[in-house]
Design an enzyme around this catalytic site. Sequence first.
Site, PDB file in Angstrom:
ATOM      1  N   ARG A  59      42.822  45.312  46.529  1.00  0.00           N
ATOM      2  CA  ARG A  59      44.202  45.023  46.905  1.00  0.00           C
ATOM      3  C   ARG A  59      45.071  44.602  45.719  1.00  0.00           C
ATOM      4  O   ARG A  59      46.139  45.172  45.482  1.00  0.00           O
ATOM      5  CB  ARG A  59      44.251  43.879  47.941  1.00  0.00           C
ATOM      6  CG  ARG A  59      44.031  44.279  49.361  1.00  0.00           C
ATOM      7  CD  ARG A  59      43.322  43.160  50.080  1.00  0.00           C
ATOM      8  NE  ARG A  59      41.996  43.058  49.501  1.00  0.00           N
ATOM      9  CZ  ARG A  59      40.950  43.774  49.937  1.00  0.00           C
ATOM     10  NH1 ARG A  59      41.095  44.525  50.984  1.00  0.00           N
ATOM     11  NH2 ARG A  59      39.771  43.700  49.354  1.00  0.00           N
ATOM     12  N   THR A  60      44.609  43.582  44.979  1.00  0.00           N
ATOM     13  CA  THR A  60      45.455  42.997  43.933  1.00  0.00           C
ATOM     14  C   THR A  60      45.763  44.031  42.854  1.00  0.00           C
ATOM     15  O   THR A  60      46.905  44.177  42.413  1.00  0.00           O
ATOM     16  CB  THR A  60      44.742  41.775  43.312  1.00  0.00           C
ATOM     17  OG1 THR A  60      44.278  40.948  44.376  1.00  0.00           O
ATOM     18  CG2 THR A  60      45.659  40.994  42.414  1.00  0.00           C
ATOM     19  N   LYS A  87      30.449  46.101  24.635  1.00  0.00           N
ATOM     20  CA  LYS A  87      29.833  46.150  23.292  1.00  0.00           C
ATOM     21  C   LYS A  87      29.982  44.819  22.563  1.00  0.00           C
ATOM     22  O   LYS A  87      29.715  44.725  21.379  1.00  0.00           O
ATOM     23  CB  LYS A  87      30.495  47.253  22.460  1.00  0.00           C
ATOM     24  CG  LYS A  87      30.377  48.636  23.069  1.00  0.00           C
ATOM     25  CD  LYS A  87      31.158  49.643  22.220  1.00  0.00           C
ATOM     26  CE  LYS A  87      31.399  50.928  22.967  1.00  0.00           C
ATOM     27  NZ  LYS A  87      32.450  51.737  22.348  1.00  0.00           N
ATOM     28  N   ARG A 109      42.844  39.585  35.760  1.00  0.00           N
ATOM     29  CA  ARG A 109      41.861  38.923  36.635  1.00  0.00           C
ATOM     30  C   ARG A 109      40.620  38.654  35.801  1.00  0.00           C
ATOM     31  O   ARG A 109      40.148  39.544  35.079  1.00  0.00           O
ATOM     32  CB  ARG A 109      41.513  39.789  37.838  1.00  0.00           C
ATOM     33  CG  ARG A 109      40.341  39.206  38.626  1.00  0.00           C
ATOM     34  CD  ARG A 109      40.145  39.850  39.954  1.00  0.00           C
ATOM     35  NE  ARG A 109      41.190  39.459  40.892  1.00  0.00           N
ATOM     36  CZ  ARG A 109      41.139  39.731  42.198  1.00  0.00           C
ATOM     37  NH1 ARG A 109      40.128  40.391  42.704  1.00  0.00           N
ATOM     38  NH2 ARG A 109      42.121  39.347  42.994  1.00  0.00           N
ATOM     39  N   HIS A 137      44.971  31.926  42.543  1.00  0.00           N
ATOM     40  CA  HIS A 137      45.335  33.333  42.783  1.00  0.00           C
ATOM     41  C   HIS A 137      46.792  33.282  43.258  1.00  0.00           C
ATOM     42  O   HIS A 137      47.080  33.414  44.448  1.00  0.00           O
ATOM     43  CB  HIS A 137      44.406  33.921  43.839  1.00  0.00           C
ATOM     44  CG  HIS A 137      44.493  35.408  44.007  1.00  0.00           C
ATOM     45  ND1 HIS A 137      45.475  36.183  43.436  1.00  0.00           N
ATOM     46  CD2 HIS A 137      43.704  36.261  44.711  1.00  0.00           C
ATOM     47  CE1 HIS A 137      45.274  37.446  43.784  1.00  0.00           C
ATOM     48  NE2 HIS A 137      44.213  37.521  44.542  1.00  0.00           N
TER      49      HIS A 137
HETATM   50  N1   CP Z   1      42.883  39.436  48.154  1.00  0.00           N
HETATM   51  C1   CP Z   1      42.327  39.927  47.018  1.00  0.00           C
HETATM   52  O1   CP Z   1      42.423  39.335  45.951  1.00  0.00           O
HETATM   53  O2   CP Z   1      41.665  41.118  47.198  1.00  0.00           O
HETATM   54  P1   CP Z   1      41.004  41.950  46.001  1.00  0.00           P
HETATM   55  O3   CP Z   1      39.835  41.146  45.488  1.00  0.00           O
HETATM   56  O4   CP Z   1      40.575  43.260  46.622  1.00  0.00           O
HETATM   57  O5   CP Z   1      42.034  42.144  44.938  1.00  0.00           O
END
Ligand code: CP
Length: 310
Positions: A59-60, A87, A109, A137
Amino acid sequence: MDNLSVDHLIGIKDLTKNDIELIFKTADSFKQVINRPIKKVPSLRDITIANIFFENSTRTRLSFELAEKRLSSDVVNFSAASSSVKKGETLIDTVNNILSMKVDMVVMRHSSPGAAKFLSERVNACVVNAGDGTHEHPTQALLDAYSIREKLGEVSGKKVVIVGDILHSRVALSNIYCLQKLGAEVMVCGPTTLMPKYIAELGVKVEHNLQRALEWCDVANMLRIQLERQDIKYFPSLREYSMQYGLTKEILDNLSKEIVVMHPGPINRGVEITSDVADSKQSIILQQVENGVAVRMAVIYLLASKIKRQ
Ligand code: CP
């Protein structure tokens, strides 16, 4: 034009209530854009954004990429699994190499709490945290609160319970900060073993009984059990967790009032919620995903406008 008080989005903790309201107001305009036949604006034609993901995401990652493309920015994607990180290249070297290709903004991320802040202090680019380990998040919390506002008219005064694995959840911490800044009452519910020791110091109610939590709330945000972050057993089995904390249609239908059901995804159907709850009319799970694009457009647009002024 109104402006954010921050130059990077590291966490909701750093945002003011005005920042969040500005993001929502901007997202309202972008939501109209993405529902038009031509879902694009030329606002960021001069901006290049790198999405660098050291952890899995559906999603993100897709939502940020779509948001960036809807704003007409140039986008490059980097996945650690198929990169020179394998590496032995460090985070800073990796990012500085990407930046030397004239990138203005990095969406990252990473599995380490604090990674986004660490990066923002060391590189010459705007940094957006797309999830840093068990820490924050922020864009998930913004889209969650935006979705509550859309569904219930406002966030202020609403009672929101976050259910499940609070201990390992960056979504829980960012949601607590965001909802409280907007004037909501927040409760966390789950087994004692999945509750951080000092959680009550954040000003949230703590409940271990799902039925009582659901009777109290207007909105239930059901979290996934993060088995990938658990190196010890926090509960006897998923089946037992599900029997104590899983939301079923029978429980939902027998509450004294209709509540809204949310989930940040990915869902473990049959563990934290059953399929008929996930797909019920009380669930706004797919609206959360839809709103994610507009909210991320707003975040990127507002941060990029600060880059251009410098
Ligand atoms: N909600 C969320 O962060 O989903 P993903 O891990 O798929 O990005």
